[in-house]
Motif scaffolding. Structure first.
Motif, PDB file in Angstrom:
ATOM      1  N   ALA A 185       0.887  -1.044   0.007  1.00  0.00           N
ATOM      2  CA  ALA A 185       0.024   0.103   0.238  1.00  0.00           C
ATOM      3  C   ALA A 185       0.878   1.278   0.034  1.00  0.00           C
ATOM      4  O   ALA A 185       2.098   1.241   0.641  1.00  0.00           O
ATOM      5  CB  ALA A 185      -0.876   0.092   1.297  1.00  0.00           C
ATOM      6  N   GLY A 186       0.392   2.361  -0.491  1.00  0.00           N
ATOM      7  CA  GLY A 186       1.212   3.427  -0.599  1.00  0.00           C
ATOM      8  C   GLY A 186       1.870   3.772  -1.669  1.00  0.00           C
ATOM      9  O   GLY A 186       1.746   2.973  -2.797  1.00  0.00           O
ATOM     10  N   ASN A 187       2.708   4.853  -1.809  1.00  0.00           N
ATOM     11  CA  ASN A 187       3.455   5.198  -2.722  1.00  0.00           C
ATOM     12  C   ASN A 187       4.810   4.718  -2.581  1.00  0.00           C
ATOM     13  O   ASN A 187       5.379   5.131  -1.676  1.00  0.00           O
ATOM     14  CB  ASN A 187       3.374   6.668  -3.167  1.00  0.00           C
ATOM     15  N   PRO A 188       5.618   4.005  -3.561  1.00  0.00           N
ATOM     16  CA  PRO A 188       6.807   3.431  -3.216  1.00  0.00           C
ATOM     17  C   PRO A 188       8.095   4.754  -3.144  1.00  0.00           C
ATOM     18  O   PRO A 188       8.996   4.802  -2.607  1.00  0.00           O
ATOM     19  CB  PRO A 188       7.447   2.825  -4.321  1.00  0.00           C
ATOM     20  N   ALA A 189       7.624   5.919  -3.685  1.00  0.00           N
ATOM     21  CA  ALA A 189       8.634   7.118  -3.501  1.00  0.00           C
ATOM     22  C   ALA A 189       8.369   8.162  -2.220  1.00  0.00           C
ATOM     23  O   ALA A 189       8.982   9.022  -1.967  1.00  0.00           O
ATOM     24  CB  ALA A 189       8.146   7.869  -5.046  1.00  0.00           C
ATOM     25  N   HIS A 190       7.272   7.562  -1.527  1.00  0.00           N
ATOM     26  CA  HIS A 190       6.978   8.239  -0.070  1.00  0.00           C
ATOM     27  C   HIS A 190       6.968   7.449   0.755  1.00  0.00           C
ATOM     28  O   HIS A 190       7.345   6.279   0.892  1.00  0.00           O
ATOM     29  CB  HIS A 190       5.448   8.743  -0.323  1.00  0.00           C
ATOM     30  N   ASP A 191       7.118   8.222   2.150  1.00  0.00           N
ATOM     31  CA  ASP A 191       7.351   7.454   3.200  1.00  0.00           C
ATOM     32  C   ASP A 191       6.102   6.611   3.766  1.00  0.00           C
ATOM     33  O   ASP A 191       6.279   5.735   4.840  1.00  0.00           O
ATOM     34  CB  ASP A 191       7.302   8.395   4.511  1.00  0.00           C
ATOM     35  N   ASP A 192       4.934   6.711   3.095  1.00  0.00           N
ATOM     36  CA  ASP A 192       3.755   5.866   3.438  1.00  0.00           C
ATOM     37  C   ASP A 192       3.570   4.568   2.653  1.00  0.00           C
ATOM     38  O   ASP A 192       2.860   3.834   2.996  1.00  0.00           O
ATOM     39  CB  ASP A 192       2.448   6.928   3.282  1.00  0.00           C
ATOM     40  N   PHE A 193       4.676   4.265   1.898  1.00  0.00           N
ATOM     41  CA  PHE A 193       4.762   2.902   1.395  1.00  0.00           C
ATOM     42  C   PHE A 193       5.078   1.991   2.431  1.00  0.00           C
ATOM     43  O   PHE A 193       6.056   2.060   3.191  1.00  0.00           O
ATOM     44  CB  PHE A 193       5.930   2.877   0.076  1.00  0.00           C
ATOM     45  N   VAL A 194       4.293   0.733   2.331  1.00  0.00           N
ATOM     46  CA  VAL A 194       4.608  -0.271   3.281  1.00  0.00           C
ATOM     47  C   VAL A 194       4.259  -1.693   2.472  1.00  0.00           C
ATOM     48  O   VAL A 194       3.264  -1.677   1.846  1.00  0.00           O
ATOM     49  CB  VAL A 194       3.705  -0.116   4.481  1.00  0.00           C
ATOM     50  N   GLN A 195       4.877  -2.821   3.159  1.00  0.00           N
ATOM     51  CA  GLN A 195       4.742  -3.919   2.400  1.00  0.00           C
ATOM     52  C   GLN A 195       4.820  -5.199   3.363  1.00  0.00           C
ATOM     53  O   GLN A 195       5.346  -4.874   4.464  1.00  0.00           O
ATOM     54  CB  GLN A 195       6.014  -4.398   1.476  1.00  0.00           C
ATOM     55  N   ALA A 249       3.508   3.558   9.117  1.00  0.00           N
ATOM     56  CA  ALA A 249       3.054   3.350   8.200  1.00  0.00           C
ATOM     57  C   ALA A 249       2.364   1.884   8.299  1.00  0.00           C
ATOM     58  O   ALA A 249       1.122   1.715   7.826  1.00  0.00           O
ATOM     59  CB  ALA A 249       3.826   3.283   6.925  1.00  0.00           C
ATOM     60  N   PHE A 250       3.141   0.928   8.543  1.00  0.00           N
ATOM     61  CA  PHE A 250       2.564  -0.418   8.809  1.00  0.00           C
ATOM     62  C   PHE A 250       1.328  -0.290   9.897  1.00  0.00           C
ATOM     63  O   PHE A 250       0.229  -1.079   9.353  1.00  0.00           O
ATOM     64  CB  PHE A 250       3.565  -1.410   9.271  1.00  0.00           C
ATOM     65  N   LYS A 251       1.777   0.329  11.013  1.00  0.00           N
ATOM     66  CA  LYS A 251       0.443   0.375  11.995  1.00  0.00           C
ATOM     67  C   LYS A 251      -0.544   0.898  11.546  1.00  0.00           C
ATOM     68  O   LYS A 251      -1.991   0.554  11.971  1.00  0.00           O
ATOM     69  CB  LYS A 251       1.107   1.012  13.206  1.00  0.00           C
ATOM     70  N   ASN A 252      -0.612   2.096  10.758  1.00  0.00           N
ATOM     71  CA  ASN A 252      -1.843   2.616  10.287  1.00  0.00           C
ATOM     72  C   ASN A 252      -2.529   1.798   9.332  1.00  0.00           C
ATOM     73  O   ASN A 252      -3.826   1.626   9.462  1.00  0.00           O
ATOM     74  CB  ASN A 252      -1.525   3.831   9.598  1.00  0.00           C
ATOM     75  N   ILE A 253      -1.899   1.262   8.271  1.00  0.00           N
ATOM     76  CA  ILE A 253      -2.860   0.430   7.327  1.00  0.00           C
ATOM     77  C   ILE A 253      -2.920  -0.885   7.907  1.00  0.00           C
ATOM     78  O   ILE A 253      -4.330  -1.289   7.757  1.00  0.00           O
ATOM     79  CB  ILE A 253      -1.886   0.065   5.898  1.00  0.00           C
ATOM     80  N   ALA A 254      -2.358  -1.689   8.748  1.00  0.00           N
ATOM     81  CA  ALA A 254      -2.622  -2.929   9.282  1.00  0.00           C
ATOM     82  C   ALA A 254      -3.952  -2.687  10.414  1.00  0.00           C
ATOM     83  O   ALA A 254      -4.818  -3.508  10.299  1.00  0.00           O
ATOM     84  CB  ALA A 254      -1.460  -3.496  10.154  1.00  0.00           C
ATOM     85  N   SER A 255      -4.007  -1.671  11.128  1.00  0.00           N
ATOM     86  CA  SER A 255      -5.037  -1.369  12.062  1.00  0.00           C
ATOM     87  C   SER A 255      -6.210  -0.945  11.193  1.00  0.00           C
ATOM     88  O   SER A 255      -7.428  -1.542  11.679  1.00  0.00           O
ATOM     89  CB  SER A 255      -4.785  -0.024  12.957  1.00  0.00           C
TER      90      SER A 255
END
Length: 141
Positions: free
Chosen positions: A90-100, A127-133
């Motif tokens: 999720a997120g944009n690989p060019a930004h800090d919000d990218f997570v796998q 970023a992981f905590k945000n998307i996982a939650s």
């Protein structure tokens, strides 16, 4: 190539992080070889921290459908790695919000329940905590 597919099911979740700076409980497991696990009809049996929000008596196949539905609704890309394991992004690989991360439907042996394990692969802890939650809260298990 990552893609989206079917929808609808319920699940349980455990958030796992490779880095030790995370506030999530980490689980441990022994995994059979990839070839062997692709042939099995059952999810891995694991011992990990769980919560009521992340466990279900639903069948593992239905749980996988629910996970895919929620991932699609959140514009996450994913790929099936094993029968009950998804590699998600999720997120944009060019930004800090990218997570796998990896999501796996697991068997909770002593409870006769199934759970969902989240494991961060790359990206920041926040970023992981945000998307996982967000995904965990949207699952209807």
């Amino acid at each position: 190539m990552l893609h989206s597919t079917e929808k609808t099911e319920k699940t349980s979740i455990c958030l796992e992080d490779n880095n030790k700076d995370s506030s999530f409980s980490l689980g441990s497991r022994t995994r059979p070889s990839t070839t062997m696990s692709l042939l099995t009809d059952k999810p891995h049996s694991l011992r990990f921290s769980w919560s009521m929000k992340t466990t279900s008596s639903m069948e593992p196949g239905k749980m996988m459908k629910e996970i895919r539905k929620v991932l699609d609704a959140n514009s996450c890309e994913y790929e099936l790695r094993e029968r009950y394991v998804l590699l998600c992004m999720a997120g944009n690989p060019a930004h800090d919000d990218f997570v796998q991360w990896e999501m796996e439907v697991c068997k909770l042996p002593r409870l006769s329940l199934n759970g969902v394990r989240f494991k961060r692969i790359s990206g920041t802890s926040i970023a992981f905590k945000n998307i996982a939650s967000k995904i965990a809260n949207e699952l209807n298990l």
